[in-house]
Design an enzyme around this catalytic site. Structure first.
Site, PDB file in Angstrom:
ATOM      1  N   HIS A 128       3.861   2.962  12.587  1.00 15.77           N
ATOM      2  CA  HIS A 128       2.785   3.834  12.858  1.00 15.77           C
ATOM      3  C   HIS A 128       3.372   5.022  13.979  1.00 15.77           C
ATOM      4  O   HIS A 128       2.752   5.708  14.735  1.00 15.77           O
ATOM      5  CB  HIS A 128       1.619   3.229  13.659  1.00 15.77           C
ATOM      6  CG  HIS A 128       0.756   2.399  12.617  1.00 15.77           C
ATOM      7  ND1 HIS A 128      -0.531   2.168  12.771  1.00 15.77           N
ATOM      8  CD2 HIS A 128       0.960   2.024  11.392  1.00 15.77           C
ATOM      9  CE1 HIS A 128      -1.130   1.435  11.827  1.00 15.77           C
ATOM     10  NE2 HIS A 128      -0.281   1.243  10.935  1.00 15.77           N
ATOM     11  N   GLU A 172      -4.939   2.163   2.651  1.00 20.28           N
ATOM     12  CA  GLU A 172      -5.095   0.912   3.654  1.00 20.28           C
ATOM     13  C   GLU A 172      -5.283   1.541   4.808  1.00 20.28           C
ATOM     14  O   GLU A 172      -5.937   0.735   5.822  1.00 20.28           O
ATOM     15  CB  GLU A 172      -3.943   0.197   3.471  1.00 20.28           C
ATOM     16  CG  GLU A 172      -3.687  -1.294   4.143  1.00 20.28           C
ATOM     17  CD  GLU A 172      -3.555  -1.230   5.788  1.00 20.28           C
ATOM     18  OE1 GLU A 172      -3.733  -2.175   6.493  1.00 20.28           O
ATOM     19  OE2 GLU A 172      -3.111  -0.207   6.278  1.00 20.28           O
ATOM     20  N   GLU A 173      -4.723   2.638   5.255  1.00 21.66           N
ATOM     21  CA  GLU A 173      -4.576   2.727   6.739  1.00 21.66           C
ATOM     22  C   GLU A 173      -5.708   3.371   7.393  1.00 21.66           C
ATOM     23  O   GLU A 173      -5.949   3.073   8.305  1.00 21.66           O
ATOM     24  CB  GLU A 173      -3.428   3.936   7.129  1.00 21.66           C
ATOM     25  CG  GLU A 173      -1.896   3.250   6.745  1.00 21.66           C
ATOM     26  CD  GLU A 173      -1.416   2.184   7.664  1.00 21.66           C
ATOM     27  OE1 GLU A 173      -2.236   1.839   8.644  1.00 21.66           O
ATOM     28  OE2 GLU A 173      -0.455   1.723   7.476  1.00 21.66           O
ATOM     29  N   HIS A 178       0.981  -1.210  -0.024  1.00 28.55           N
ATOM     30  CA  HIS A 178      -0.081  -0.004  -0.060  1.00 28.55           C
ATOM     31  C   HIS A 178       0.904   1.253  -0.007  1.00 28.55           C
ATOM     32  O   HIS A 178       1.966   1.349   0.641  1.00 28.55           O
ATOM     33  CB  HIS A 178      -1.066   0.140   1.226  1.00 28.55           C
ATOM     34  CG  HIS A 178      -0.652  -0.037   2.634  1.00 28.55           C
ATOM     35  ND1 HIS A 178      -0.361   1.340   3.038  1.00 28.55           N
ATOM     36  CD2 HIS A 178      -0.478  -1.033   3.409  1.00 28.55           C
ATOM     37  CE1 HIS A 178       0.168   0.563   4.451  1.00 28.55           C
ATOM     38  NE2 HIS A 178      -0.049  -0.349   4.568  1.00 28.55           N
ATOM     39  N   ASP A 207       2.849  -6.366   3.578  1.00 29.86           N
ATOM     40  CA  ASP A 207       2.534  -5.311   4.606  1.00 29.86           C
ATOM     41  C   ASP A 207       3.028  -5.522   5.840  1.00 29.86           C
ATOM     42  O   ASP A 207       2.253  -5.257   6.678  1.00 29.86           O
ATOM     43  CB  ASP A 207       1.064  -4.771   4.406  1.00 29.86           C
ATOM     44  CG  ASP A 207       0.364  -3.687   4.957  1.00 29.86           C
ATOM     45  OD1 ASP A 207       1.542  -3.082   5.440  1.00 29.86           O
ATOM     46  OD2 ASP A 207      -0.727  -3.527   5.493  1.00 29.86           O
TER      47      ASP A 207
HETATM   48 ZN   LIG Z   1       0.634  -1.229   6.583  1.00 27.54          ZN
END
Ligand SMILES: [Zn+2]
Length: 486
Positions: free
Chosen positions: A449, A349-350, A303, A377
Site C-alpha cells: 500500500h 479487493e482493496e 486480486h 494475497d
Molecule cells: Zn491484497
C-alpha cells in the site's frame, strides 16, 4: 468450527470404546477397513513434477513484471485496471483455458491533490512551515480545494480520543498515533501486527467525526522507515459526518506528536479525492476443465486491482501470477486435473471487495460445486506451507501434498482461524474450504500500500516457491479421491 471438531472427537472416542470392548467368541478380530487413499500414487507422482516445473519456471515472474511495469497501478475503475482485465483474459486464453469475464459493479474513487504543512508550532522560525508527507485514505472525502487550517490534537488510541472528549476535539484535526508493532512483524506475525493497527485506518475518521473533528489522520500502518505514507480504505459509518481522512508517515506522526506535546500546532491540509459514479469491471475466470468432475471447481486466485501509489507488484500481481502459473504448469506438463481448476483474478479487493461478494451471489445456487478455493494475497515471501480454513480432517488429507512441498521448505499444513483470503471470504462463509500459502510476513508490511510496492520487492526464487505451493495444492485438491468433508 471448534464445536464441530469437538463433536467429531467425542464421536470418535465413543466409537473406539465400543470397538475395543472384549468379544465373547474367540474368533479373530476382523482387521479394520483400510483408510481409503485420498490421493492416488499417480497423483502424488504428478505433484512432484508440478512442484519442479513451478520452481524452475519464470512464467509467474514475467506475469508480475507485465502487470506492475507495463500496466502499472490498477486502482478499481482506472484505465489500468481495465487493461489488466483484458491482459489476463488474453493470457489465460493463450494457455488454452475456457475464459469468461464476470461483470462486477465497482466503486470508482480517484486520488486528488494531497499536501499538508504545519503552519504554526512551538519554536517556529518566522515565515516558515514544516512539510508533512501524507496520502489520502481510499474512499476519503475532500477538503475544500483551498484546504483547511486547524489545530492538531493527538490520540494514541481510541481510549485517549474518548478521554479528550468533544471539548478538546471539536474543530480540530485528529491524529491517531498508534504504532505498528515492528517487533511482532519481525517475528513473522506481520498480519497480526497489521490487524491491530489497521482499525484506526478503518474506524478512526468516524470516531473523530463523532466528537466534532474536521479531519482525521492516522500514523501509517506498516513498518516503512523511509518516510513513506501507506494508503488503504477507510470505512465511514452512517452515524457520523464524513470528514477527510489521510495517513501521515511514521516520521511525520512522531514530529507532530513531539510538537503538540510542547504547545499548539496548526496544520494546513489539502485533500481533493473524488468519488465518481460506480462503474463496470470484471472478475477474470479461466477454467482448465476437469476430466472426471468438470462441474466441481477448485479456485486458485489473487486480486487484480491494486492501490495507486506503487505498481501493485506484491499486492497483488504476485497472487494473480502464481494462480496463472498453476494452469501454465499443468498445460506444459500435459496433466489434466480430475476436477476443474479455475484461475480467478478478482476485481476490487482493496476498496470494496465487490468481486468476491458478486461471485458469491452469482454462484449461490452452485455453491456445492465450489469444491475449494485458494487465494494468495500476502506478497511473495518464502512460503513455509499451506494454511487452510476447513474441516480439521482436511489437514490429514493433504499430508502427501505437504510432503511433496517439504522439498522447497513448504511442508507445514496448518489450520487458520478464518478465511484464508479476503476475496474468498464470502464463499468461505457459505462453507467452501479455503487455502493459502503460509508466507514469510516479516517484510511485506514495509512496502504494501505504499509507493514502494514495486517489482524489485519480488524475490524470483520465493515467487516460484509460492507458485509451487499453489500449483501443488490446487492439483491435489482437484484430484482428491473423495469430496472434502465440510
Ligand atoms: Zn491484497
Amino acid at each position: 468450527m471448534i464445536s464441530r471438531v469437538f463433536a467429531g472427537a467425542l464421536l470418535l472416542a465413543a466409537t473406539k470404546v465400543i470397538g475395543q470392548s472384549p468379544t465373547p467368541t474367540p474368533t479373530p478380530t476382523p482387521s479394520p477397513a483400510p483408510t481409503p487413499a485420498r490421493l492416488s500414487p499417480a497423483t502424488i507422482a504428478d505433484l512432484a513434477r508440478i512442484r519442479d516445473a513451478a520452481l524452475n519456471s519464470d512464467y509467474a515472474l514475467r506475469q508480475v513484471a507485465h502487470l506492475s511495469n507495463n500496466i502499472g497501478p490498477r486502482l478499481t475503475g482506472s484505465a489500468q485496471a481495465a487493461k489488466a482485465v483484458e491482459y489476463v483474459a488474453a493470457e489465460l486464453k493463450a494457455l488454452g483455458l475456457e475464459v469468461q469475464l464476470e461483470k462486477v459493479t465497482v466503486p470508482h474513487w480517484v486520488r486528488g491533490e494531497e499536501t499538508a504543512a504545519l503552519v504554526q508550532f512551538p519554536g517556529q522560525a518566522e515565515n516558515t512551515t514544516q512539510k508533512i508527507i501524507l496520502t489520502a485514505l481510499g474512499g476519503s472525502v475532500a477538503t475544500p480545494a483551498e484546504g483547511i487550517t486547524a489545530s492538531v490534537v493527538v490520540a494514541r488510541n481510541f481510549d485517549e480520543l474518548q478521554s479528550l472528549g468533544r471539548e478538546k476535539v471539536a474543530g480540530k484535526i485528529v491524529l491517531f498515533d498508534y504504532h505498528f508493532d515492528k517487533q511482532m512483524a519481525a517475528e513473522s506475525h506481520g498480519g497480526e501486527a497489521y490487524g491491530q493497527a489497521v482499525v484506526y485506518r478503518g474506524d478512526g475518521a468516524t470516531a473523530a467525526a463523532k466528537l466534532g473533528a474536521v479531519a482525521s489522520l492516522i500514523r501509517s500502518v506498516g513498518g516503512a522507515d523511509f518516510r513513506l505514507p501507506h494508503t488503504g480504505s477507510t470505512n465511514y459509518k452512517e452515524d457520523a459526518p464524513k470528514i477527510p481522512a489521510g495517513a501521515v508517515t511514521a516520521e511525520d506522526a512522531d514530529l507532530i506528536s513531539a510538537l503538540t506535546a510542547q504547545g499548539e500546532v496548526k496544520m494546513h491540509l489539502v485533500l481533493t479525492p473524488q468519488q465518481l459514479p460506480d462503474t463496470t469491471s470484471f472478475n477474470v475466470i479461466g477454467d482448465l476443465k476437469g476430466s472426471e468432475h468438470p462441474e466441481d471447481v477448485v479456485i486458485t486466485s489473487g486480486h487484480l486491482d491494486s492501490w495507486d501509489l506503487g505498481t501493485g507488484a506484491i499486492d497483488d500481481a504476485a497472487g494473480v501470477a502464481v494462480a496463472m502459473q498453476t494452469a501454465n504448469v499443468l498445460q506444459q506438463l500435459h496433466i489434466r486435473p480430475k476436477r476443474t481448476i479455475r484461475v480467478l483474478a478478482w476485481m476490487n479487493e482493496e476498496n470494496g471487495l465487490r468481486g468476491g461478494k458478486t461471485y458469491a451471489q452469482d454462484h449461490a445456487a452452485d455453491m456445492a460445486k465450489q469444491f475449494a478455493a485458494i487465494e494468495t494475497d500476502g506478497g511473495a515471501g518464502h512460503p513455509v506451507g499451506i494454511h487452510f480454513h476447513a474441516n480439521a480432517e482436511v489437514g490429514k488429507w493433504l499430508e502427501p501434498a505437504a510432503r511433496v512441498l517439504q522439498e522447497s521448505g513448504a511442508g507445514i499444513i496448518a489450520p487458520s482461524e478464518h478465511s484464508t483470503g479476503a476475496d474468498i471470504g464470502p464463499i468461505d462463509e457459505q462453507g467452501v474450504p479455503t487455502f493459502a500459502p503460509m508466507q514469510d510476513s516479516r517484510f511485506y508490511f514495509n512496502y504494501h500500500h505504499t509507493a514502494a510496492d514495486t517489482l524489485d520487492k519480488i524475490v524470483p526464487r520465493e515467487l516460484a516457491e509460492n507458485a509451487a505451493v499453489v500449483a501443488v495444492t490446487a492439483y491435489a485438491l482437484a484430484n482428491l479421491e473423495q469430496p472434502l468433508p465440510r
